[in-house]
Design an enzyme around this catalytic site. Structure first.
Site, short mmCIF file in Angstrom:
data_model
loop_
_atom_site.label_atom_id
_atom_site.label_comp_id
_atom_site.label_asym_id
_atom_site.label_seq_id
_atom_site.Cartn_x
_atom_site.Cartn_y
_atom_site.Cartn_z
NE ARG A 1 -13.49 18.45 -0.11
CZ ARG A 1 -13.01 18.25 -1.33
NH1 ARG A 1 -11.90 18.83 -1.70
NH2 ARG A 1 -13.66 17.48 -2.18
CG ASN B 1 -15.80 13.85 -4.88
OD1 ASN B 1 -15.48 13.63 -6.04
ND2 ASN B 1 -15.13 14.68 -4.10
CG ASP B 2 -20.97 13.51 -1.05
OD1 ASP B 2 -20.91 12.37 -0.57
OD2 ASP B 2 -20.43 14.49 -0.54
NE ARG C 1 -16.82 11.02 -0.57
CZ ARG C 1 -16.85 12.35 -0.65
NH1 ARG C 1 -18.01 13.01 -0.56
NH2 ARG C 1 -15.76 13.03 -0.85
CB CYS D 1 -16.00 21.79 -6.44
SG CYS D 1 -17.45 21.37 -5.48
CG HIS E 1 -2.02 -1.02 1.05
ND1 HIS E 1 -2.50 -1.77 2.08
CD2 HIS E 1 -2.69 -1.40 -0.05
CE1 HIS E 1 -3.45 -2.56 1.62
NE2 HIS E 1 -3.58 -2.36 0.34
NE ARG F 1 -17.93 21.53 1.68
CZ ARG F 1 -17.48 20.36 1.23
NH1 ARG F 1 -17.98 19.85 0.11
NH2 ARG F 1 -16.55 19.71 1.87
C1 PEP Z 1 -18.20 16.32 -3.57
O1 PEP Z 1 -19.00 15.65 -2.90
O2 PEP Z 1 -17.97 16.13 -4.77
C2 PEP Z 1 -17.45 17.40 -2.92
C3 PEP Z 1 -16.71 18.22 -3.62
O3 PEP Z 1 -17.53 17.48 -1.58
P1 PEP Z 1 -16.73 16.52 -0.58
O4 PEP Z 1 -15.83 15.65 -1.40
O5 PEP Z 1 -16.00 17.42 0.35
O6 PEP Z 1 -17.85 15.78 0.08
MG MG Z 2 -19.65 16.31 -0.94
#
Ligand code: PEP
Ligand code: MG
Length: 837
Positions: A565, A717-718, A728, A765, A458, A601
């Site tokens: 963030r 991402n979310d 995730r 983002c 790893h 944010r």
């Molecule tokens: C996302 O969810 O894509 C995002 C940018 O926020 P985070 O990764 O901080 O949850």
């Molecule tokens: Mg997010």
């Protein structure tokens, strides 16, 4: 006899699974083995969990509580040559079981032999001779001398409280290594059953990842799975399904996280130390020797109860730390690599390991001595198996062990080896743990060399993800090199050259230069706007976490920050920051960006980002719980100071407020009302208030949200996690959580259209914005701003400058109509545009 000729019916043609069960059960009723009511019990049992075993064989049986309806233990066989639908499979031999005791075990053992022997299964499913079925399955029925299949190990079935075995094959890629072992342990733990895996003479508790690793089961190894206990049959079925699905070892192009792309042999070159290439690139730097700290502790302790409590506390803290590291690494290098730390968490819950440590405490050992002893013996056992992959897992185990030991012995936090580092450090170590590698500062560490380890460890994976050239398995000689020795690290060839001469340095510099050329060209043009060849401008911003990054981001060409963030500003604190502390931080951020937009944010805690000072409720599914804006609205005392600080700091730059995890208008309105209240109280000018679009509901309702939000930023991402229903941080489903899935692309398309219809801008983002294949598609979908991590800014701008918007739009339309992310990635034009710079 358990099975007899009257209990076998050939060439049946039931129209459905229920009918098949009824027909098979009727054979038992007709021969006096069961009361008719047991037939219903079999159907009810089947409704709870299907009894399909594999190779066309199903074994319907009744519910445990209905055993009083069985007159004598018996089995019947309904042969269905054409097959009958059984869930997603087709059953051709329906073996109905009414078990009072364990007299039928021998028949079941023989049945397991048929599983995995497709030719025999085929013969039994089509034979016109009931005797063949009888002889194959019932030993009492077999005439002397008739060939009987070889017996697998002990077996049983849930209804009788005994075990039942099946044969399975270890995954073909690298056997039962860490990732599939973790997946298997995860499956086994879900059932109230003891599940044992056998590989030759070795046995493992399927709920213990370490125990599974110690099986040393290589690719395609034949294994026997035995389950005992109330849910034995369900457990066995789930384990079988897990093996069939490959235990998370997909055959896609995502290499398993703990394997290097290819095996390599050391290259010899005079004057150089040969190791194995682990992460590509060439670096010139100076040696910095790192030694992992060893914790001191007393061997024995007088109060076992206190030691047990200390161990439990340390384990809980280590678990929380690991979650934080995983969240942090997900942000830096993506969920796939961060999953390593999820596997570490699994070690902390390993039942065998914990039982051993607790037993040592009972015998008088101190908590650290017990833990150290239990983990060390398992790590040694893994090394002793002689399999390099398992030896590397031993390194992971040592890492976890040290993390807990640090807690037990008073030292806290992750090892921070970046602090005393010189500039251009080549970190040399006996072996580095993944945590130590994760702590490397890529700004100072230019190379990494380990005496031990392997390219599949790893540590090597993390080095690749961090972009640090690395060599592993270089041998003890590297530890002899004094600190400060000038060296060249050739991560492409696995060579470490100490004290290089001028010519060698020149050659290395040339190699570095050519690799750097493209990056340099991009960097040189970093301040040029990202305008496509046909004149369309896309904003490129940087994602930030701390004010210190502002200057770095601007120097890298970022046109502001599209995502701060803010939760990471406070991640190492026991208490929430005051309004004034926050104001200072936001002011520095605003000033650092010198008037460029700062999209701040608001606190996005919860889910994968727990914060120490936030009392997170115990939730079964934290990702679906009180996280993001929901958490803030439920805790105005946490939310209001942040809003006030942001509004005050807005006077020092272009601060905009962005709300995370908005799931609809109600929360947006509630948050805006609160912001407005504070603004009036402060008599501050209004600021833009936008939202993250990262919950599918927000994308679907984007037209309504666009009426009340000043801007959108898509958190892919979310959004990907929630759209595709893939955690995730999931350790094995990473390959499925590709933001290029057309389902996600369609939501992005809807969002952009809804925003533009209202004259709002839309950013992206999430990590997707930095993916060279995805960026042209996002541009083609009309996204106005891409916000990426700082090192990606210049390259992304260069790539956009090489694109044509018209072509990107065409690509986006094609992508929206693809069926899978893999199809999108395979589009020739997508691959071409990925290299547009
Ligand atoms: C996302 O969810 O894509 C995002 C940018 O926020 P985070 O990764 O901080 O949850
Ligand atoms: Mg997010």
């Amino acid at each position: 006899m358990i099975l007899s000729a009257e209990r076998i019916r050939l060439d049946a043609k039931p129209g459905s699974k229920d009918e098949a069960i009824r027909q098979a059960a009727q054979l038992l009723v007709d021969t006096g083995a069961i009361a008719p009511a047991y037939v219903e019990s079999m159907l009810r049992r089947e409704g709870e969990a299907e009894t399909y075993l594999g190779d066309g064989i199903a074994i319907p049986h009744g519910q445990r509580n209905d055993r009083n309806l069985i007159h004598s233990t018996a089995i019947s066989v309904l042969q269905v040559p054409q097959g009958v639908d059984w869930g997603e499979d087709k059953a051709r031999l329906v073996v109905a079981i009414a078990a009072q005791g364990d007299e039928h075990i021998e028949v079941l053992r023989r049945l397991t032999e048929v599983l995995g022997d497709s030719a025999l299964a085929e013969r039994l499913a089509t034979t016109r001779d009931p005797g063949l079925i009888l002889r194959t399955l019932d030993p009492d029925a077999a005439p002397a001398g008739a060939p009987a299949p070889a017996m697998p190990p002990a077996a049983s079935l849930e209804a009788s409280g005994e075990g039942f075995s099946i044969g399975v094959q270890a995954p073909g890629a690298a056997g039962l290594h860490a990732r599939p072992a973790r997946a298997l342990a995860g499956i086994a733990k879900r059932y109230d059953a003891a599940v044992e895996i056998r590989h030759g003479e070795r046995r493992a508790d399927a709920k213990s990842m370490i125990s599974l690793l110690q099986l040393g089961a290589g690719a395609n190894a034949q294994l026997t799975v035995t389950a005992h206990g109330p849910q034995a049959a369900e457990a066995l079925e789930a384990v079988r399904a897990g093996f069939v699905a490959g235990l998370g070892e997909g055959d896609d192009d995502h290499a398993p996280a703990d394997r290097a792309p290819e095996a390599v042999a050391p290259v010899a070159e005079e004057g150089a130390i040969a190791g194995l290439p682990a992460s590509p690139g060439v670096a010139i730097g100076v040696i910095f020797r790192h030694r992992s700290e060893s914790a001191g502790y007393a061997e024995t302790a007088a109060d076992p109860a206190a030691e047990r409590a200390a161990l439990d506390g340390a384990l809980a803290e280590a678990k929380a730390e690991l979650r934080q590291v995983a969240a942090d690494m997900t942000t830096r290098i993506g969920a796939k690599h961060a999953a390593i730390f999820g596997a570490h968490e699994e070690f902390l819950e390993d039942p065998e390991l914990l039982a051993d440590a607790r037993m040592r405490i009972e015998k008088g050992a101190s908590a650290p001595a017990a833990w150290d002893g239990a983990t060390a013996s398992r790590a040694e056992a893994l090394v002793a198996l002689g399999d390099p992959l398992l030896a590397e897992r031993a390194n992971d185990l040592k890492d976890v062990s040290r993390r807990v030991l640090r807690r037990l012995t008073g030292a806290s936090g992750d090892p921070d080896i970046s602090v005393p580092l010189p500039e251009r450090a080549v970190v040399v170590a006996e072996d580095l743990t993944p945590s130590e590698t994760a702590g490397l500062d890529p700004m100072r560490v230019v190379g990494l060399v380990t005496a031990a380890g392997g390219p599949t460890a790893h540590t090597a994976i993390l080095a690749r993800a961090l972009g640090i050239p690395a060599i592993v398995a270089a041998g003890p000689a590297v530890m002899e090199l004094p600190d400060g020795t000038p060296v060249i690290v050739d991560g492409d060839r696995g060579l470490l050259r100490p004290d290089p001469d001028a010519a060698q340095i020149a050659a290395a510099e040339k190699a570095i230069a050519s690799g750097r050329d493209r990056a340099a060209a991009a960097k040189a043009a970093a301040f040029r706007p990202a305008v496509t060849r046909d004149g369309h401008r896309v904003e490129v911003a940087a994602n930030c976490r701390k004010p210190e990054e502002a200057v770095e981001a601007v120097a890298a060409g970022a046109e502001g920050t599209g995502l701060v963030r803010s939760e990471f500003l406070f991640d190492d604190r026991a208490e929430p920051p005051t309004e004034d502390e926050q104001f200072e931080i936001y002011r520095k951020l605003a000033e650092g960006f010198g008037g460029l937009p700062v999209v701040l944010r608001t606190l996005d805690a919860g889910g994968d980002k727990p914060l120490r000072f936030v009392r997170h409720p115990a939730e079964a599914n934290p990702f679906l719980g009180l996280r993001g804006l929901r958490l803030c609205l439920a805790n105005p005392a946490l939310f209001r100071p942040q809003i006030r600080a942001a509004l005050r700091a807005a006077k020092h730059g272009d601060i905009r407020i962005m709300l995370p995890m908005v799931d609809g208008l109600a929360d947006l309105r509630a948050a805006k009302a609160l912001i407005e209240e504070e603004r009036r109280d402060l008599i501050a000018p209004p600021v833009e208030v936008g939202i993250m679009v990262e919950v599918p509901a927000a994308a679907v309702m984007a037209d309504q949200l666009a009426a009340e939000a000043d801007f959108f930023s898509i958190g892919t991402n979310d959004l990907t996690q929630y759209t595709l229903a893939v955690d995730r941080l999931h350790p094995t489903l990473g390959a499925r959580s590709d933001a290029l899935d057309p389902a996600v692309l369609r939501l992005i398309d809807m969002t952009v259209k809804a925003a533009h219809a209202r004259g709002r801008w839309v950013g992206v983002c999430g990590n997707m914005a930095a993916d060279p294949v995805a960026a042209p598609i996002l541009v083609g979908l009309g996204v106005d701003e891409l916000s990426v991590s700082i090192p990606n800014v210049a390259a992304l701008k260069a790539q956009i400058r090489g694109l044509s918007r018209t072509e990107a739009e065409r690509l986006a339309r094609t992508a929206l109509n693809c069926a899978t992310a893999a199809e999108v990635r395979a589009l020739p034009v997508a691959r071409e545009m990925a290299h547009a710079a």
